[in-house]
Design an enzyme around this catalytic site. Structure first.
Site, PDB file in Angstrom:
ATOM      1  N   ASP A   1       0.832  -1.200   0.000  1.00  0.00           N
ATOM      2  CA  ASP A   1       0.000   0.000   0.000  1.00  0.00           C
ATOM      3  C   ASP A   1       0.867   1.252   0.000  1.00  0.00           C
ATOM      4  O   ASP A   1       2.006   1.220  -0.462  1.00  0.00           O
ATOM      5  CB  ASP A   1      -0.953  -0.020   1.208  1.00  0.00           C
ATOM      6  CG  ASP A   1      -2.325   0.538   0.865  1.00  0.00           C
ATOM      7  OD1 ASP A   1      -2.401   1.724   0.496  1.00  0.00           O
ATOM      8  OD2 ASP A   1      -3.316  -0.194   0.978  1.00  0.00           O
TER       9      ASP A   1
ATOM     10  N   HIS B   1      -3.960   6.019   2.896  1.00  0.00           N
ATOM     11  CA  HIS B   1      -4.597   4.786   2.439  1.00  0.00           C
ATOM     12  C   HIS B   1      -4.009   3.550   3.113  1.00  0.00           C
ATOM     13  O   HIS B   1      -4.734   2.649   3.576  1.00  0.00           O
ATOM     14  CB  HIS B   1      -4.451   4.700   0.921  1.00  0.00           C
ATOM     15  CG  HIS B   1      -5.291   3.660   0.261  1.00  0.00           C
ATOM     16  ND1 HIS B   1      -4.879   2.357   0.117  1.00  0.00           N
ATOM     17  CD2 HIS B   1      -6.517   3.727  -0.322  1.00  0.00           C
ATOM     18  CE1 HIS B   1      -5.817   1.667  -0.523  1.00  0.00           C
ATOM     19  NE2 HIS B   1      -6.819   2.482  -0.804  1.00  0.00           N
TER      20      HIS B   1
ATOM     21  N   SER C   1     -11.111  -0.978  -1.684  1.00  0.00           N
ATOM     22  CA  SER C   1      -9.862  -0.946  -0.921  1.00  0.00           C
ATOM     23  C   SER C   1     -10.110  -1.176   0.564  1.00  0.00           C
ATOM     24  O   SER C   1      -9.269  -1.713   1.273  1.00  0.00           O
ATOM     25  CB  SER C   1      -9.159   0.406  -1.092  1.00  0.00           C
ATOM     26  OG  SER C   1      -8.546   0.501  -2.338  1.00  0.00           O
TER      27      SER C   1
END
Length: 764
Positions: free
Chosen positions: A151, A222, A544
């Site tokens: 990520d 994220h 996600s």
């Protein structure tokens, strides 16, 4: 005489008292779903209708016939009117009152309003995880399972990475935390045990690429969010500006986290992703979570497919996101046959704002406004489509009401309202807005068209009197159990997979909408006017967010069943999933509110506790995948790219992978078949002897049968095979997508697989 009256009164009181106590002791709160179209025409207010419905039920009950003040009783029992996410109300009812209410015109269903323990990520509670039994208990919260996350990096100072009470790092771990800019390896601990970054491929392609920070530290948010969703430690008093206040927890809170940063501010390179997965395998991860993917790329060029084949071969479970390009069919990426492809769904948690009209009517809608707000008796004005910024500036000191006519103008309205810097706004729309689209900086509430008409009528009534309409607004309310859930959200990409359409994808749906998890404290979450807003937790949406839920669940299953293969874990997750929502109806596709097909839903919505004991599993070996690649007409070079072996046995090519789902193409692409046959082998992972019987959901236009329809197992780990036949009955009436289910059932288990029959062409 006086004494006699007193004795009579005492007798009546003593006789009546147990009835009162019994009634209240048995009463509980219910959420009642009503059909708004059944509301009598003379009534213009659904709140009044709900109260009238309750009044009738109370009048017909034995207890209420003895009560003089019925209005007072209704007031005490009526709890809440739901005006946005469902049509209905909640009330405190005795069993008899509840039964009488069920006979009311317009009644649809009711569910108990069970006590809610606030849990910020909420997903563990929504998924039924319980510390005293099931997947959490049996795996000790995924203890010592290592989850690798590919990520944008990690924010190690987050409380979600605290390692309080954790044991020493497992000896099998071969990885490390690397020093980098603003990231010292001493920041790692028993929870965050690995941190590496990969960008050489990106820099080779573009030496001037903007990285954000050449470090494993997360500058986007994220990676911190996904990793803590999968395995974050418990954090008390977490919230997002007052929304979802409670305790945050990852799915596998005792699992370890290793971050491999391969996604950067200016993009990502396939070579870097492959390198990251390669390092993760070498380091000894048990599970990989990849909330990334590529579109329209053949398997032999797809970095996730190539790198994860090796991971699965080594026993690593891989979860990947389906993509955010829904609701159109064939938009799914990560259709890789050896990974778990995860679609995104909603939960039954909602975030609300309230518009209070001066006549006392309260309109509730969706809101995530994060600022401090005080509104009391402000003018409210209707501005139609709100398509003129100049016009909006003329009324910026008022509460502005906009109406979305075509399902897309709401996005422009949000922009225009923000530019005009209006005091507050109400948007009338049926569009489902996630945080990706909804502007948290704007003091606004989104209401459905039914409530929109109430607001418009209210404003008109004042305009006709040449007086100013008045209203107030309030925010930051979190509500649980108020809607049909879960549903597949509209943004979630749909199958079939272009890279391998013969394997039904996605595999599973998991919570992905408005998921709260940890966030870097110096990365923006929004703006409030000219001020920047920061938070240590953030709520975002996407596949996600769904992917790390399944990675965490895979860690729980890995912790409880160390000997299960990645395919067995995938099978357990798929065949034990839920296909019914909170209203006991088939899970809906939020895009059209119809039953979600497996091309959107996968096998169903993940149920971790049932996955712990699936009964049967569909296992897959490396050669099975090779047989599939051979049948796809890949060259030996193509196959070698994936398998890393120059010696790939293509003597038995087969598109019929031993998968826990079925997809048949009729009269589409190169197929003109009227009959499809599938061969499957299941392994008994339950205890001892058992007999499974097949049950098939009828699919209109097709004859579906299974041979044999009974499987007799004599011992654990025994394997038995069967054949599924799909034959066309009436070719002219085929739908684009039809579906049903094959279920194998014994006394304890239901092992369910989706069947999709489609006329979608394999090539566009």
């Amino acid at each position: 005489m006086t004494t006699h009256i007193s004795l009579c009164f005492l007798f009546s009181y003593v006789t009546f008292l147990p009835l009162i106590f019994t009634t209240f002791a048995q009463s509980q709160n219910y959420i009642i779903h009503m059909n708004l179209s059944a509301m009598p025409k003379p009534l213009t207010n659904h709140h009044t209708w709900y109260q009238s419905t309750l009044s009738s039920a109370l009048q017909n009950s034995q207890f209420t016939t003895t009560t003089n003040n019925l209005n007072s009783l209704i007031s005490s029992k009526f709890i809440y009117t739901y005006t946005h996410v469902m049509n209905g109300f909640s009330a405190n009812l005795s069993p008899k009152e509840h039964e009488l209410l069920k006979t009311s015109p317009g009644y649809i269903s009711s569910i108990p309003d069970l006590p809610v323990k606030l849990d910020t990520t909420y997903s563990p509670q929504f998924l039924g995880l319980n510390p005293n039994k099931g997947a959490w208990h049996d795996s000790n919260f995924g203890n010592d399972v290592i989850i690798g996350v590919i990520d944008t990096g990690v924010w190690p100072e987050s409380d979600s990475f605290k390692d309080y009470g954790m044991t020493e790092v497992p000896s099998k771990w071969k990885g490390q935390c690397e020093n980098s800019i603003h990231f010292n390896k001493s920041l790692c601990n028993k929870k965050l045990i690995g941190a590496k970054f990969f960008n050489r491929g990106l820099l080779a392609q573009n030496p001037n690429a903007t990285l954000g920070l050449n470090s494993t530290r997360d500058t986007k948010g994220h990676g911190t969010h996904t990793s803590t969703t999968a395995a974050g430690s418990r954090v008390d008093k977490a919230s997002f500006y007052g929304y979802a206040n409670g305790t945050a927890s990852g799915i596998a809170s005792n699992s370890r986290v290793a971050m491999y940063k391969a996604l950067w501010k200016n993009g990502a390179s396939s070579s870097d992703v492959i390198a990251a997965i390669d390092a993760a395998i070498s380091d000894g991860v048990d599970v990989l979570s990849l909330s990334l993917g590529l579109d329209d790329v053949p398997l032999y060029e797809e970095p996730v497919a190539i790198a994860t084949f090796a991971a699965v071969e080594k026993g690593v479970v891989v979860a990947t996101s389906a993509g955010n390009d829904g609701p159109v069919l064939k938009t799914l990426h990560n259709g890789t046959p050896w990974v778990i492809t995860v679609a995104a769904g909603t939960t039954n948690r909602d975030f609300q704002g309230t518009l209070t009209l001066v006549n006392g009517n309260k309109i509730v809608g969706f809101s995530l406004y994060i600022g401090a707000f005080s509104s009391n008796n402000f003018p409210i004005v209707f501005m139609g489509l709100c398509d003129s910024v100049n016009d909006l500036k003329q009324v910026k000191s008022k509460i502005v009401v906009c109406e979305d006519k075509n399902g897309t103008s709401v996005y422009n309205q949000l922009y225009n309202l923000g530019v005009a810097q209006v005091f507050g706004a109400v948007l009338i729309s049926n569009v489902t807005l996630t945080d990706i689209l909804y502007k948290k900086f704007l003091a606004s509430i989104i209401v459905n068209p039914i409530n929109g008409e109430i607001i418009k009528d209210y404003i008109k009534s004042f305009n006709s009197k040449n007086s100013s309409s008045i209203a107030s607004m309030s925010f930051k309310k979190t509500v649980f159990g108020t809607k049909q859930a879960p549903s597949v959200d509209s943004y979630s990409s749909r199958g079939p997979s272009k890279s391998c359409p013969y394997v039904l994808k996605p595999d599973i749906t998991a919570p992905g909408t408005l998921i709260l998890a940890a966030w870097p404290s110096n990365v923006l979450v929004s703006h409030l006017g000219t001020k920047e807003a920061f938070s240590s937790f953030n709520m975002i949406s996407g596949t996600s967010m769904a992917c790390p839920h399944v990675a965490g669940i895979a860690a729980l299953l890995k912790g409880a069943h160390r000997d299960w293969s990645p395919a067995a874990i995938r099978s357990a997750i798929m065949t034990t999933s839920d296909i019914f929502d909170s209203t006991k109806e088939h899970i809906k596709d939020i895009d059209d509110n119809k039953d979600a097909t497996p091309l959107a839903l996968g096998a169903g919505h993940v149920n971790p506790n049932r996955a712990l004991d699936p009964g049967l599993v569909y296992d897959v070996g490396v050669q099975d995948y090779v047989n599939l690649l051979c049948a796809l007409n890949f060259t030996q070079q193509n196959i070698t790219t994936i398998t890393r072996s120059p010696f790939n046995d293509c003597s038995k090519p087969s598109l019929d992978l031993n998968y826990p789902s079925f997809i048949a193409f009729f009269n589409g692409g190169n197929s003109s078949k009227t009959l499809h046959e599938f061969h499957r082998t299941v392994t008994n992972v339950g205890e001892g002897k058992t007999i499974y019987t097949a049950s098939i959901t009828p699919i209109k236009g097709f004859s579906v049968s299974v041979i044999p329809n009974k499987l007799v197992f004599h011992e654990k780990n025994q394997k038995l095979s069967f054949k599924l036949r799909i034959e066309v009955e009436r070719m002219a009436k085929l739908k684009e997508v039809a579906f049903g289910y094959l279920s194998w059932m014994d006394e304890k288990h239901v092992v369910r697989s989706p069947i999709v029959i489609t006329t979608i062409k394999l090539k566009s």
